[in-house]
Each structure stands twice: as structure tokens, then as C-alpha cells.
Design a protein around this motif. Structure first.
Motif, PDB file in Angstrom:
ATOM      1  N   GLN A  65       4.947  -3.582   6.686  1.00  0.00           N
ATOM      2  CA  GLN A  65       4.319  -2.612   5.797  1.00  0.00           C
ATOM      3  C   GLN A  65       2.968  -3.137   5.325  1.00  0.00           C
ATOM      4  N   HIS A  66       2.010  -2.227   5.180  1.00  0.00           N
ATOM      5  CA  HIS A  66       0.671  -2.626   4.774  1.00  0.00           C
ATOM      6  C   HIS A  66       0.672  -3.217   3.369  1.00  0.00           C
TER       7      HIS A  66
ATOM      8  N   ASN B  40      -5.978   4.149  16.082  1.00  0.00           N
ATOM      9  CA  ASN B  40      -5.192   5.386  16.131  1.00  0.00           C
ATOM     10  C   ASN B  40      -3.743   5.120  16.529  1.00  0.00           C
ATOM     11  N   VAL B  41      -3.532   4.234  17.489  1.00  0.00           N
ATOM     12  CA  VAL B  41      -2.161   3.977  17.925  1.00  0.00           C
ATOM     13  C   VAL B  41      -1.379   3.258  16.837  1.00  0.00           C
ATOM     14  N   LEU B  42      -2.039   2.411  16.043  1.00  0.00           N
ATOM     15  CA  LEU B  42      -1.345   1.753  14.936  1.00  0.00           C
ATOM     16  C   LEU B  42      -1.080   2.719  13.791  1.00  0.00           C
ATOM     17  N   LEU B  43      -1.974   3.688  13.572  1.00  0.00           N
ATOM     18  CA  LEU B  43      -1.746   4.682  12.519  1.00  0.00           C
ATOM     19  C   LEU B  43      -0.531   5.553  12.827  1.00  0.00           C
ATOM     20  N   GLN B  44      -0.184   5.710  14.101  1.00  0.00           N
ATOM     21  CA  GLN B  44       0.969   6.517  14.482  1.00  0.00           C
ATOM     22  C   GLN B  44       2.276   5.733  14.465  1.00  0.00           C
TER      23      GLN B  44
ATOM     24  N   ASP C  36       0.844  -1.188   0.000  1.00  0.00           N
ATOM     25  CA  ASP C  36       0.000   0.000   0.000  1.00  0.00           C
ATOM     26  C   ASP C  36       0.886   1.247   0.000  1.00  0.00           C
ATOM     27  N   VAL C  37       0.851   2.015  -1.091  1.00  0.00           N
ATOM     28  CA  VAL C  37       1.754   3.151  -1.242  1.00  0.00           C
ATOM     29  C   VAL C  37       1.247   4.390  -0.513  1.00  0.00           C
ATOM     30  N   GLN C  38      -0.008   4.386  -0.076  1.00  0.00           N
ATOM     31  CA  GLN C  38      -0.547   5.553   0.619  1.00  0.00           C
ATOM     32  C   GLN C  38      -0.570   5.378   2.130  1.00  0.00           C
ATOM     33  N   GLU C  39      -0.482   4.155   2.600  1.00  0.00           N
ATOM     34  CA  GLU C  39      -0.516   3.906   4.039  1.00  0.00           C
ATOM     35  C   GLU C  39       0.887   3.562   4.520  1.00  0.00           C
TER      36      GLU C  39
ATOM     37  N   LEU D 236      -8.781   5.733   4.814  1.00  0.00           N
ATOM     38  CA  LEU D 236      -9.240   4.481   4.227  1.00  0.00           C
ATOM     39  C   LEU D 236      -8.328   3.317   4.592  1.00  0.00           C
ATOM     40  N   GLY D 237      -7.067   3.593   4.858  1.00  0.00           N
ATOM     41  CA  GLY D 237      -6.123   2.532   5.171  1.00  0.00           C
ATOM     42  C   GLY D 237      -6.086   2.215   6.645  1.00  0.00           C
ATOM     43  N   GLY D 238      -5.064   1.473   7.033  1.00  0.00           N
ATOM     44  CA  GLY D 238      -4.890   1.111   8.428  1.00  0.00           C
ATOM     45  C   GLY D 238      -5.794  -0.033   8.853  1.00  0.00           C
TER      46      GLY D 238
END
Length: 874
Positions: free
Chosen positions: A240-241, A210-214, A137-140, A261-263
Motif C-alpha cells: 500500500q502507498h 498506468n499499469v501500476l495505477l491499475q 495514503d488514503v486516496q491512492e 497526484l498519487g502513484g
């Protein structure tokens, strides 16, 4: 004595005999001609919403089955109880708890190319993740633990009863969660990032997301887990996603929604406070059952193009016959293995049972389609309908296609197709037997402009096509076999955002032909579902070559794409392959570009003489044109010599642009390295830094959506600016300098500069791979210009004294009989200075000459203005 009162005994006996005879006849009629089951009044000509006025929401998932199945009676069962009593082999109603199943693996060394997550609620596909290292995933850019939460609401409800946290609902093989021992049923209550030392208490799903997105890939986190009443800790290294070819999706109303949208994400079924997810993939229901037939969606013959803002999704898309709820109800799992699962559901009122089987092919397993050799990137989907009844039934099924394909490129991509129509990020591709492949643009489907459903022509394939990935299904049957479908159509399964409608979630619907199933009979249909990247070789193996459009200049795009991929296959990186391809193209067109450069240099040398002719024949257009033509003929110059090579290069430019914009090899390929975090994806802009917060701060959030020329998107890109800077330098060198008194030529020169700035706005969202091509091509053209010698121009003997004076004043091109002492002294000083300097290389000399040329023009212009000012004073 006979009584005078009426004799009532005889009439009573007669009425009793009549009742007995009537009951006997009724029983005999019921035995010989069983009554049809009572059905609700269904008007097939009325809209589908009127047939089911009680449009109740689907039931919330319940993990505990009812204690007594006989006490749970559905609407259809109560209405058809009389028919059920007449059935000898009655089947029980399906009533099971929600369940989540995975097929395949995320381990790239496994025998599968993907991990597929399914749910028994509707027997649908929830998510498919490719496990190849090339497609991430190139955006996440956050860390990936695995999609451990399938139903966001259920996870929160269950955890809330236990005091908070997130309950793990599904574990995919090969994910970090599986590798480090996380199990289904674990309750995550705390996350500690061992790199940043940040500790976060997990109360619900949103906290964990939220904690995984950071976090970032390769970071190490420590989970606090409650398992069987005991608290344990587990360290996990994030990855990596992967790219999701299919995933749950809700409406994208703005860039903030798009960026989320990701994560970690799951399905949101029914929630009043959150946006419910769009329908899942490959939902199936009955289209026809005996005399009852499902109506077409209301949106099929609608047109919402006049509506602005958010246009809600069509609720009639979810309607079903007799409130069966096959699209939402939990099916039972009758068979399960690492790459195959079979779901089943029963209709007790009709003694009919339906089966759906998903089979994931191994990476070396070929399809069973005739003349198709593709392997590893497909599912087999089988639909079966069994008649368990003692009487025949007429049945037909309805199958919807995939939803939630990748939206990468939503703010910058301009997808092209076989026509000049505007295409979306996701379009419908279809091919009917005996016809060429077609593309239905997302923009038409989003506005419900597809007025008529397609007829019963046999379908070879139909699918949803995104920028670099595709999900397409093919009926697994001989080509000349009878068609399976009565109708097929593209459908809009998501809301339409007027300001960003190219992101609309679209799919298709297949409506099967009616089948008469006698008692004990069954029928089955099998489809091959392709899920993978749009590699030209891979698509050809699956018979999907026509889904890729090369445009009008396909004869140029295809060879160039082959050369690019050949360079990459021999071990050259894609960035270097683009540069090598550019050099090959420039060498191929060198004879034409050489003529164009020589033509431009001739024009620059002839400019003073042309200006002299213009001054001499200022009021005689015919004589001026004749003199200029004679000058061109004398010096063997043709104005078309500079235009013709440019026209010939145009198809090459468009073909190369197309080749670079459709090659999935660029997807996720960095210019230098992924660890640099700049230009990590050649299929996207280079994204030097994120400036989205600035535009939100000044109250212009629409700037981040990239919809329009002046909305440049959420990232600042440097490669387009470098490209335009080189274009301006090339223009300065290649264009002949305007004559001193030619105001029109000067205005044209300024307009060209403004056009370049405008072009820079268009180029700001161009993928970095294309910018590399333009940069390499422009540098090659400048070196060509540097090493091609100037043509020798003979002085025109017929040029009058006025033209000679003009020639003397132009320092850039004149070297003729100057009578100005100031000019001679200045040239002498420059020559002496150059002799004392060290030898300079050709690049330094080239830059110096550009600067000197600009200074000379500026000084000459200042002198001309001063001279005109003195004349006006006199």
C-alpha cells in the motif's frame, strides 16, 4: 651645419619616458589597490527581471561530465577572470552529473520513521515517505513498488536510446523494489500481473505508471528487466502507498489532475509538452554577495485577486544573483551514509564554497534544541559558507521552505483555524519570539495579498501546515541569541487556480542577515525540520503545540480530544471510541436534554388548548397573550426551558466537531476493515462508490471538485444520508404537532423539513467519523425520548366548548370526552386488535406509534378539508 628641419628625436624620447612612467604607476596601483571584479550593471531599484534580461531556461541534465572542465566557462567565471588571476588558491568550478540519494528506510522495523529522497540538483529534498503502518495514503489505492523513477524526462530519454522501457534511477531501502532485488540502472520493459494475467509492454514512464495505477496492494506482478545486457524476470508483491509528507507537485487544474497526484511519479524539470513540477523543497542560493543583493519577488507586493482562471506562478521566485543557478545546478556529494548526506558547490570567481548537510534522526534520537524532546520525526539541515579567498566577502543566503505537502481532503475538507477566515488545505504557521503563533491562510498567499515581508524579529518556528501533517523548521540556536534573518515571508510557489485556489502550493522564504567573512573564515546555521503527523503529543514534544487551533471553544475541544485518544490508547478502535465518547457526552448533558424533552412534550400536550385560546381571542392579541401566559404558568411550562439546554449544548457540539476534525488518529482508520473498501478512512467521507465518470459524461466535471454546496464531489456517500434521515425522525417526534387550523405552524414544519434537506447537502462531504458521532448522538436522543415519561397535563377548566371539540378531533393527543361514535368504534377496534397480538418490543411499538400518528394527522386533515368544502358549497 644645423638642419632647418624640426628636431623630432627629442619629442620621441619624451613620449617614451612618459609611457614608461605611466605603466610603472599603473602596475604599482594595481599591486597596492587591486581592482574590483567587473560586474554587470545591476540596478537594485529595478525589478529583478530587468537585472537578468536573458532569462534562459536551466540546462537539461547531463549524466556525462565534460571532458575538460577548463573549457566549460560559466558567465560569472568569464566576467571575473581578472579577479581570479589575482587569487592565489583558486578553487575549481563544480561540474558533476545529476544524482539521487536516499536516507532512512521504508521498513517500519528499522531505526528510522521515514524514507527521504534527495537530489544534488539544487541540493534539495524531493520526497519524504513515512513508514509507519498507521499512516498510509488514503486516496491512492493502487499498488506500491517504490518511487523508482526520480526524473521522468531523463528516464524516458535514456531508455529511448536503448529501445524503450523505464530505467530505474533510485531505490529506497525497505521498498518492494529493494526487497525483491531491483537495482539502479535496470531497464523495465514488460509487466505481467499474475492475478489478472494481464501483460503490458513498457515503452516509457507513462506506461509503467498506468499499469501500476491499475494494480492493487498485495497483488503479485512479474517484471521483465534488462540488466547488463541480459533479460531477467523478477516477481514482486506490491504494498500500500505510504503517505508523502513532501512530494513533487504540478498545478492542479481540475479533478482529473487532482486524482493523478498519487502513484509512481517523479520530477518534471523542463518539458515543453508537460507541466513542469513546482520548485523542490529547501532550495538555497545567495541573497547577497559583496555589493550585490537579490531583489524581492515581484509577487510580494502584488494582488492577483482580480484574475480568474489559472494565474501563472511568479517566475522571479527563481531568479538568482549573477546567474549563479545554485537552485538548479548539480552540487557534488562530498559525504554520504544511510542517514546523512553533504552537498557542496563552489563559486570560483569569488573563491567561496557552500555546503548543505541533511541528517535524518533515528526514531529514538532527541533533537538538540533547548527544551525540545521530540525524536524520530525530524531532519537536521545545516548550511555552511566558507571563504576560501585571500580577501573578505560580505555574504547572505536565502532558504526556501518545503513544498508539495499532502492534498488529501481537497474536494471535501473545510479546514478551520484560529479566526473566521477561510483556510486552505495548506497554510503557513509561524511564531516569532515573544509572540503567539500565527496562521497565514492559504487563500491570502494564493492571491499574493501578503503585502509586506516580516521583519527581523527572531523566528521560533515557521512551516507549512496541512490537514493532518506538517513540515516546520526551527533555528537550532538559543532563544535569546541574535536573529539569523533579515526578512521572512510566505510565498506562492505554484500556479493559482481561481476555481480551486485552496490547493495552491505555498511555502515560505527566509532571507539571512549579512555576514562579513574574512579570508579563511566560515559560518554555519543549523535548522531542525519536523516532518510528521499533527499528533498533539508529538507536536508538544517539538514545541509546536500552538500550530494546532482548537477554536473559540478550546476548553471543550481539548478535554474531549483527550478522552477520545484515551479510549484509543487502551485498545478501543477509533469508531468504537467515537461512540463511547458520544455516550459520555450525552450522559453529561442528560439533565439539560431531559428538560428540553419534557418541555417539548408539554408543548405538544398543551397545543390543543393553545389553539382553542387562539380561536377564542382571534381579534384580541393582548387577551390572547395573557391567556397563553396564564396557561403556561398553570402547567409550569417555560418556553425558554427548551432553548436554554440547546444553547448550552452548542459549545459542546462545536468543540467535539473540532476535536474530531483535527485528530490525525482518524486518518486512514477504517470503520470496519480496510478490505471492505467502504469507509476505510474516518477522516474522509465514506465513499460508497465512485460516480465521477457519470458527471464527466453529462458534461459537469466541476461537480467532482466539491467546491460549493451543489458540487458534492466524486463519490456517493451513504452515512450523511442516514444522518439526515435520523434527524428528520427526531424532528418528527420532538416537535409538537401543529393544530388543525394553524396554517403558520404547518408552514414552519414544512420549512424545517426543507432545512434538513439543505443540511444534508452540507453534511454530504462531512468526514465519516463525524457522521458516526451524529448518528450515535441522534439514536441516544431518541432512546432518551422513548424512556422519559410524558408529563401529566391537567385539563384547563376555563377552556371553552370550542377548544374541547378541537381536543376531541386530535387523535394524537386527545383522550377527552369524545362524542363521535366513529372515533369510539375505531379506538375499540384498535384495542381489540392489540389484545389479540403478541407482545411487541419497545422498538416495534415506537415505530408503530409514529406511523399511527402520521395516519391520524392525515385523516384528520382530510376530514377538515372536506368539512370546509361542504361549508363553502352551502
Amino acid at each position: 651645419m644645423q638642419s632647418l628641419l624640426p628636431n623630432r628625436q627629442k619629442p620621441q624620447n619624451e613620449w617614451l619616458m612618459f609611457i614608461l612612467v605611466f605603466a610603472f604607476c599603473l602596475m604599482l596601483t594595481n599591486i597596492l589597490f587591486p581592482p574590483r571584479p567587473n560586474q554587470p550593471n545591476v540596478n537594485i531599484n529595478a525589478p529583478i527581471g530587468q537585472n537578468n534580461p536573458a532569462d534562459s531556461p536551466p540546462d537539461k541534465p547531463n549524466n556525462k561530465p565534460p571532458e575538460n572542465n577548463n573549457q566549460t566557462e560559466t558567465l560569472e567565471h568569464s566576467e571575473h577572470s581578472e579577479h581570479s588571476e589575482q587569487t592565489e588558491n583558486k578553487i575549481e568550478e563544480t561540474n558533476v552529473a545529476p544524482e539521487w540519494i536516499t536516507l532512512g528506510s521504508m521498513n517500519p522495523k528499522s531505526k528510522y520513521n521515514m524514507l527521504v529522497t534527495l537530489t544534488n540538483q539544487g541540493a534539495a529534498v524531493v520526497r519524504t515517505e513515512l513508514n509507519t503502518e498507521r499512516y498510509k495514503d488514503v486516496q491512492e489505492h493502487s499498488g506500491y513498488i517504490g518511487q523508482i523513477v526520480a526524473d521522468q524526462n531523463t528516464s524516458d530519454w535514456e531508455a529511448l536510446k536503448l529501445g524503450g522501457g523505464v530505467i530505474v534511477q533510485v531505490i529506497g531501502d525497505g521498498t518492494p523494489a529493494q526487497i525483491y532485488g531491483i537495482k539502479i540502472g535496470d531497464r523495465i520493459t514488460n509487466v505481467r500481473n499474475l492475478i489478472t494475467e494481464k501483460n503490458t509492454q513498457i515503452r516509457n514512464f507513462q506506461d509503467l505508471r498506468n499499469v501500476l495505477l491499475q494494480s492493487k496492494p498485495k497483488e503479485k506482478i512479474r517484471l521483465e528487466i534488462i540488466r547488463e545486457g541480459k533479460t531477467i524476470e523478477q516477481d514482486i508483491i506490491l504494498e500500500q502507498h505510504p503517505i508523502d509528507v513532501i512530494r513533487p507537485e504540478s498545478v492542479t487544474r481540475n479533478y482529473d489532475d487532482y486524482s493523478k497526484l498519487g502513484g509512481l511519479s517523479g520530477v518534471v524539470f523542463d518539458n515543453e509538452t508537460k507541466l513542469a513540477s513546482d520548485q523542490l523543497s529547501f532550495l538555497t542560493t545567495l541573497l547577497k554577495l559583496d555589493e550585490h543583493k537579490l531583489e524581492l519577488p515581484k509577487s510580494l507586493n502584488a494582488n492577483n485577486s482580480a484574475y480568474t482562471g489559472i494565474y501563472e506562478r511568479d517566475s522571479t521566485m527563481d531568479k538568482e544573483l549573477l546567474d549563479l543557478k545554485l537552485r538548479r545546478k548539480a552540487w557534488r556529494v562530498v559525504k554520504k551514509s544511510e542517514n546523512e548526506v553533504t552537498f557542496a558547490i563552489t563559486l570560483p570567481s569569488y573563491n567561496i564554497e557552500m555546503f548543505k548537510t541533511y541528517y535524518l534522526a533515528q526514531n529514538d534520537e532527541k533533537t538538540t534544541l533547548p527544551n525540545i524532546s521530540g525524536a524520530g520525526y525530524h531532519l537536521k539541515l545545516k548550511i555552511e559558507i566558507h571563504n576560501r579567498d585571500s580577501k573578505s566577502h560580505k555574504v547572505a543566503y536565502q532558504l526556501d521552505g518545503p513544498t508539495g505537502l499532502p492534498l488529501e481532503g481537497g474536494w471535501y475538507a473545510q479546514k478551520t483555524g484560529p479566526t473566521w477566515s477561510r483556510f486552505g488545505i495548506r497554510d503557513i504557521v509561524v511564531k516569532f519570539q515573544g509572540n503567539n503563533g500565527q496562521v497565514v491562510p492559504n487563500t491570502l498567499v494564493a492571491m499574493d495579498k501578503v503585502a509586506n515581508e516580516w521583519g527581523s524579529t527572531p523566528i521560533e518556528y515557521i512551516g507549512v501546515d496541512s490537514l493532518y501533517f506538517q513540515c516546520t523548521i526551527r533555528p537550532n540556536k538559543p532563544i535569546n541569541d541574535e536573529t539569523w534573518h533579515e526578512y521572512s515571508m510566505p510565498i506562492r510557489v505554484g500556479e493559482r487556480n481561481y476555481n480551486w485556489q485552496t490547493l495552491t502550493n505555498v511555502s515560505f522564504r527566509l532571507m539571512g542577515k549579512e555576514k562579513l567573512l574574512n579570508a579563511g573564515e566560515k559560518f554555519e546555521h543549523e535548522y531542525v525540520v519536523f516532518l510528521g503527523p499533527k499528533s498533539t503529543k508529538l507536536l508538544a514534544e517539538y514545541g509546536l503545540s500552538q500550530t494546532v487551533s482548537y477554536g473559540w471553544f478550546w476548553f471543550v475541544a481539548q478535554p474531549l480530544l483527550w478522552v477520545l485518544q484515551t479510549f484509543n490508547h487502551i485498545g478501543v478502535s477509533y469508531a468504537a471510541a467515537i461512540i463511547l465518547l458520544t455516550i459520555c457526552v450525552r450522559l453529561l448533558i442528560f439533565p439539560m436534554s431531559r428538560k428540553m424533552i419534557i418541555s417539548a412534550m408539554k408543548m405538544a400536550e398543551l397545543q390543543p388548548q393553545i389553539q382553542a385560546i387562539n380561536e377564542k381571542y382571534k381579534n384580541d392579541m393582548q387577551a390572547r397573550s395573557k391567556a397563553i401566559n396564564a396557561l403556561f404558568k398553570e402547567h409550569n411550562y417555560s418556553p425558554m426551558a427548551g432553548c436554554l439546554p440547546l444553547l448550552i449544548q452548542f459549545p459542546i457540539f462545536i468543540g467535539l466537531y473540532k476535536a474530531l476534525s483535527i485528530d490525525p488518529g482518524l486518518y486512514g482508520t477504517p470503520l470496519i476493515t480496510k478490505s471492505l473498501r467502504w469507509c476505510v478512512d474516518l477522516s474522509a467521507p465514506d465513499r460508497l462508490f465512485d460516480w465521477s465518470n457519470f458527471w464527466n459524461w453529462i458534461g459537469y466535471p466541476g461537480f467532482n471538485e466539491g467546491q460549493g454546496i451543489l458540487t458534492l464531489g466524486p463519490f456517493f456517500n451513504v452515512l450523511p444520508i442516514l444522518t439526515i434521515a435520523l434527524f428528520l425522525i427526531q424532528q418528527e417526534i420532538m416537535m409538537p404537532p401543529p393544530a388543525p387550523n394553524d396554517e403558520q405552524a404547518k408552514m414552519q414544519r414544512k420549512m424545517m423539513k426543507f432545512m434538513m434537506i439543505f443540511l444534508g447537502l452540507l453534511f454530504f462531504k462531512v468526514p465519516s467519523g463525524l457522521c458516526i458521532y451524529f448518528i450515535a448522538s441522534t439514536l441516544f436522543a431518541l432512546f432518551e425520548r422513548r424512556f422519559i415519561p410524558k408529563p401529566k397535563i391537567k385539563e384547563n377548566k376555563n377552556t371553552n366548548t370550542e377548544s374541547k371539540i378541537i381536543l376531541e378531533k386530535n387523535d394524537n393527543v386527545s383522550d377527552v370526552n369524545s362524542k363521535s361514535k366513529k372515533s369510539k368504534n375505531r379506538r375499540k377496534t384498535i384495542t381489540e386488535n392489540n389484545e389479540n397480538k403478541k407482545p411487541e418490543n419497545f422498538i416495534a411499538k415506537w415505530i408503530r406509534e409514529i406511523i399511527e400518528k402520521a395516519n391520524n394527522e392525515r385523516k384528520f386533515e382530510e376530514g377538515r378539508k372536506k368539512k370546509n368544502k361542504d361549508k363553502n358549497k352551502k
